[in-house]
Design a protein around this motif. Structure first.
Motif, PDB file in Angstrom:
ATOM      1  N   PHE A  71      62.004 -88.292  39.117  1.00 56.72           N
ATOM      2  CA  PHE A  71      60.610 -88.006  39.450  1.00 56.72           C
ATOM      3  C   PHE A  71      60.137 -86.748  38.722  1.00 56.72           C
ATOM      4  O   PHE A  71      60.940 -85.871  38.376  1.00 56.72           O
ATOM      5  CB  PHE A  71      60.450 -87.788  40.957  1.00 56.72           C
ATOM      6  N   GLU A  72      58.836 -86.676  38.496  1.00 52.14           N
ATOM      7  CA  GLU A  72      58.202 -85.471  37.972  1.00 52.14           C
ATOM      8  C   GLU A  72      57.089 -85.046  38.929  1.00 52.14           C
ATOM      9  O   GLU A  72      56.318 -85.881  39.405  1.00 52.14           O
ATOM     10  CB  GLU A  72      57.610 -85.720  36.585  1.00 52.14           C
ATOM     11  N   ILE A  73      57.037 -83.750  39.191  1.00 49.79           N
ATOM     12  CA  ILE A  73      56.009 -83.185  40.064  1.00 49.79           C
ATOM     13  C   ILE A  73      55.243 -82.139  39.274  1.00 49.79           C
ATOM     14  O   ILE A  73      55.836 -81.263  38.640  1.00 49.79           O
ATOM     15  CB  ILE A  73      56.633 -82.523  41.314  1.00 49.79           C
ATOM     16  N   GLU A  74      53.915 -82.236  39.320  1.00 42.78           N
ATOM     17  CA  GLU A  74      53.075 -81.261  38.628  1.00 42.78           C
ATOM     18  C   GLU A  74      52.422 -80.334  39.634  1.00 42.78           C
ATOM     19  O   GLU A  74      51.884 -80.776  40.655  1.00 42.78           O
ATOM     20  CB  GLU A  74      51.996 -81.965  37.797  1.00 42.78           C
ATOM     21  N   ALA A  75      52.476 -79.041  39.341  1.00 43.95           N
ATOM     22  CA  ALA A  75      51.860 -78.035  40.204  1.00 43.95           C
ATOM     23  C   ALA A  75      50.404 -77.833  39.812  1.00 43.95           C
ATOM     24  O   ALA A  75      49.974 -78.204  38.720  1.00 43.95           O
ATOM     25  CB  ALA A  75      52.618 -76.719  40.103  1.00 43.95           C
ATOM     26  N   GLN A  76      49.653 -77.213  40.702  1.00 44.19           N
ATOM     27  CA  GLN A  76      48.233 -76.972  40.470  1.00 44.19           C
ATOM     28  C   GLN A  76      48.004 -76.101  39.245  1.00 44.19           C
ATOM     29  O   GLN A  76      46.976 -76.213  38.568  1.00 44.19           O
ATOM     30  CB  GLN A  76      47.630 -76.312  41.711  1.00 44.19           C
ATOM     31  N   THR A  77      48.976 -75.253  38.931  1.00 47.88           N
ATOM     32  CA  THR A  77      48.865 -74.352  37.783  1.00 47.88           C
ATOM     33  C   THR A  77      49.302 -75.003  36.479  1.00 47.88           C
ATOM     34  O   THR A  77      49.291 -74.355  35.432  1.00 47.88           O
ATOM     35  CB  THR A  77      49.711 -73.095  38.029  1.00 47.88           C
ATOM     36  N   GLY A  78      49.715 -76.282  36.532  1.00 46.12           N
ATOM     37  CA  GLY A  78      50.044 -77.018  35.313  1.00 46.12           C
ATOM     38  C   GLY A  78      51.526 -77.202  35.034  1.00 46.12           C
ATOM     39  O   GLY A  78      51.895 -78.033  34.200  1.00 46.12           O
ATOM     40  N   GLU A  79      52.387 -76.438  35.685  1.00 45.86           N
ATOM     41  CA  GLU A  79      53.820 -76.588  35.460  1.00 45.86           C
ATOM     42  C   GLU A  79      54.283 -77.966  35.927  1.00 45.86           C
ATOM     43  O   GLU A  79      53.793 -78.501  36.913  1.00 45.86           O
ATOM     44  CB  GLU A  79      54.627 -75.514  36.213  1.00 45.86           C
ATOM     45  N   ILE A  80      55.237 -78.533  35.206  1.00 46.61           N
ATOM     46  CA  ILE A  80      55.801 -79.830  35.560  1.00 46.61           C
ATOM     47  C   ILE A  80      57.300 -79.655  35.806  1.00 46.61           C
ATOM     48  O   ILE A  80      58.015 -79.070  34.980  1.00 46.61           O
ATOM     49  CB  ILE A  80      55.560 -80.866  34.451  1.00 46.61           C
ATOM     50  N   PHE A  81      57.757 -80.156  36.937  1.00 49.32           N
ATOM     51  CA  PHE A  81      59.160 -80.049  37.321  1.00 49.32           C
ATOM     52  C   PHE A  81      59.742 -81.451  37.478  1.00 49.32           C
ATOM     53  O   PHE A  81      59.059 -82.364  37.948  1.00 49.32           O
ATOM     54  CB  PHE A  81      59.308 -79.278  38.634  1.00 49.32           C
ATOM     55  N   SER A  82      60.986 -81.606  37.100  1.00 50.32           N
ATOM     56  CA  SER A  82      61.637 -82.917  37.214  1.00 50.32           C
ATOM     57  C   SER A  82      62.855 -82.811  38.115  1.00 50.32           C
ATOM     58  O   SER A  82      63.494 -81.762  38.226  1.00 50.32           O
ATOM     59  CB  SER A  82      62.053 -83.436  35.836  1.00 50.32           C
ATOM     60  N   GLY A  83      63.166 -83.927  38.775  1.00 50.81           N
ATOM     61  CA  GLY A  83      64.332 -83.976  39.646  1.00 50.81           C
ATOM     62  C   GLY A  83      64.713 -85.417  39.901  1.00 50.81           C
ATOM     63  O   GLY A  83      63.893 -86.330  39.765  1.00 50.81           O
ATOM     64  N   SER A  84      65.952 -85.624  40.287  1.00 54.61           N
ATOM     65  CA  SER A  84      66.413 -86.993  40.542  1.00 54.61           C
ATOM     66  C   SER A  84      66.125 -87.436  41.965  1.00 54.61           C
ATOM     67  O   SER A  84      66.165 -88.626  42.274  1.00 54.61           O
ATOM     68  CB  SER A  84      67.914 -87.111  40.264  1.00 54.61           C
ATOM     69  N   ARG A  85      65.833 -86.472  42.878  1.00 51.82           N
ATOM     70  CA  ARG A  85      65.531 -86.789  44.270  1.00 51.82           C
ATOM     71  C   ARG A  85      64.340 -85.932  44.719  1.00 51.82           C
ATOM     72  O   ARG A  85      64.102 -84.855  44.186  1.00 51.82           O
ATOM     73  CB  ARG A  85      66.722 -86.491  45.199  1.00 51.82           C
ATOM     74  N   LEU A  86      63.625 -86.411  45.721  1.00 56.86           N
ATOM     75  CA  LEU A  86      62.512 -85.661  46.294  1.00 56.86           C
ATOM     76  C   LEU A  86      62.660 -85.589  47.802  1.00 56.86           C
ATOM     77  O   LEU A  86      63.073 -86.560  48.440  1.00 56.86           O
ATOM     78  CB  LEU A  86      61.173 -86.325  45.976  1.00 56.86           C
ATOM     79  N   VAL A  87      62.307 -84.433  48.368  1.00 55.43           N
ATOM     80  CA  VAL A  87      62.181 -84.285  49.812  1.00 55.43           C
ATOM     81  C   VAL A  87      60.770 -83.772  50.086  1.00 55.43           C
ATOM     82  O   VAL A  87      60.394 -82.704  49.606  1.00 55.43           O
ATOM     83  CB  VAL A  87      63.209 -83.288  50.390  1.00 55.43           C
ATOM     84  N   PHE A  88      60.001 -84.544  50.839  1.00 54.98           N
ATOM     85  CA  PHE A  88      58.654 -84.106  51.210  1.00 54.98           C
ATOM     86  C   PHE A  88      58.684 -83.468  52.598  1.00 54.98           C
ATOM     87  O   PHE A  88      59.070 -84.096  53.569  1.00 54.98           O
ATOM     88  CB  PHE A  88      57.678 -85.284  51.204  1.00 54.98           C
ATOM     89  N   ALA A  89      58.289 -82.196  52.633  1.00 49.86           N
ATOM     90  CA  ALA A  89      58.105 -81.481  53.901  1.00 49.86           C
ATOM     91  C   ALA A  89      56.709 -80.881  53.864  1.00 49.86           C
ATOM     92  O   ALA A  89      56.502 -79.717  54.199  1.00 49.86           O
ATOM     93  CB  ALA A  89      59.169 -80.404  54.060  1.00 49.86           C
ATOM     94  N   THR A  90      55.759 -81.702  53.428  1.00 53.01           N
ATOM     95  CA  THR A  90      54.410 -81.232  53.109  1.00 53.01           C
ATOM     96  C   THR A  90      53.487 -81.152  54.314  1.00 53.01           C
ATOM     97  O   THR A  90      52.376 -80.633  54.211  1.00 53.01           O
ATOM     98  CB  THR A  90      53.783 -82.148  52.037  1.00 53.01           C
ATOM     99  N   GLY A  91      53.907 -81.670  55.453  1.00 50.29           N
ATOM    100  CA  GLY A  91      53.160 -81.483  56.682  1.00 50.29           C
ATOM    101  C   GLY A  91      51.881 -82.287  56.773  1.00 50.29           C
ATOM    102  O   GLY A  91      51.603 -83.184  55.966  1.00 50.29           O
TER     103      GLY A  91
END
Length: 280
Positions: A71-91
């Motif tokens: 998976f790839e996750i993009e932050a509001q500031t434009g940075e993109i992070f990649s990972g093989s697993r995701l944990v959502f604790a976004t409330g």
């Protein structure tokens, strides 16, 4: 913490704005009873940061997509992070009703959970803003903490005849007037003000506003929601999408202690499933 202790490389993206940040104290959490939510979160972060494989990024995740490696996750500031697993604790995000003063009192004197806040306003004059089955449940439950209850249906009551009979039998007044505002001082309610300008003094109010997922990323990635609007997970906190887990308010109840327990489970289960794949 579970993943850090399992030597997993973890990035926590956090904007530091939890939904309970307005609440002055957290209760019914063994070892943390009476602490502020901010103090609990700060202590948790300090302890998790002792594990060198866990890193924090201060920001907001705005989009997510599947990739060849996971998976790839993009932050509001434009940075993109990649990972093989995701944990959502976004409330969750609470949707405030159109009652002036409600939002300002939410989590302070407008409460949702008697187990979290009921003891502090026990035996006081308490209001309930609800209707129908929710109103009946609250009346039944809150009457354990106080006998001085008023039910504000904010319009015509939708209680059944039997529910109305039982509520009145327990000397709980039902007021069907439409509410204009909550008069308060610094978030502590003083009285309910109706649209006809009459008032009803109360010390605190119980209510259960609607809510929605704070982040739209899980749904965009294909995670299913329950009928209540929570992320659907199994008993190991796995969502309906392989490689994605969820914990905390986003998939369970509102109590902080429950949120913590689901986080522990999510981390341990994720690592175990990951090891099963790596060890094959």
């Amino acid at each position: 913490m579970s993943l850090g202790r399992a030597l997993r490389k973890v990035l926590v993206i956090d904007n530091g704005k939890p939904c309970n940040r307005q609440t002055p104290h957290s209760h019914n959490f063994i070892t943390q009873d009476g602490e502020t939510p901010g103090a609990i979160a700060l202590k948790a972060r300090e302890q998790v940061q002792k594990y060198n494989s866990v890193h924090f990024f201060e920001g907001t995740a705005v989009t997510g997509r599947k990739s060849e490696s996971g998976f790839e996750i993009e932050a509001q500031t434009g940075e993109i992070f990649s990972g093989s697993r995701l944990v959502f604790a976004t409330g969750l995000r609470d949707i405030m009703p159109p009652i002036k003063g409600f939002a300002e009192c939410w989590g302070i004197s407008v409460l949702h959970c008697p187990y979290c806040h009921g003891y502090e306003v026990k035996q006081e004059k308490i209001g309930i803003i609800a209707n129908g089955d929710v109103a009946f449940h609250y009346a039944q439950l809150i009457s354990n903490w106080t006998a001085d209850l008023i039910l504000f249906t904010n319009g015509k009551s939708t209680l059944t005849e039997e529910q109305t009979r039982i509520v009145l039998k327990h000397n709980i007044q039902i007021i069907e007037k439409e509410i204009d505002s909550l008069e308060h001082k610094d978030g502590y309610v003083r009285q309910v003000v109706f649209k006809d300008n009459s008032v009803s003094p109360v010390k605190a109010i119980y209510s259960r506003p609607a809510f929605e997922q704070r982040s739209g990323i899980p749904k965009a990635l294909g995670c299913e929601l329950t009928e209540q609007g929570l992320l659907k997970v199994d008993n190991l906190q796995r969502t309906t999408v392989k490689g994605i887990y969820a914990c905390g308010d986003t998939s369970s109840g509102r109590a902080v202690s429950v949120a913590v327990s689901t986080g522990t489970m999510a981390g341990a289960a994720l690592n175990n499933h990951w090891r099963e794949e790596e060890f094959s």
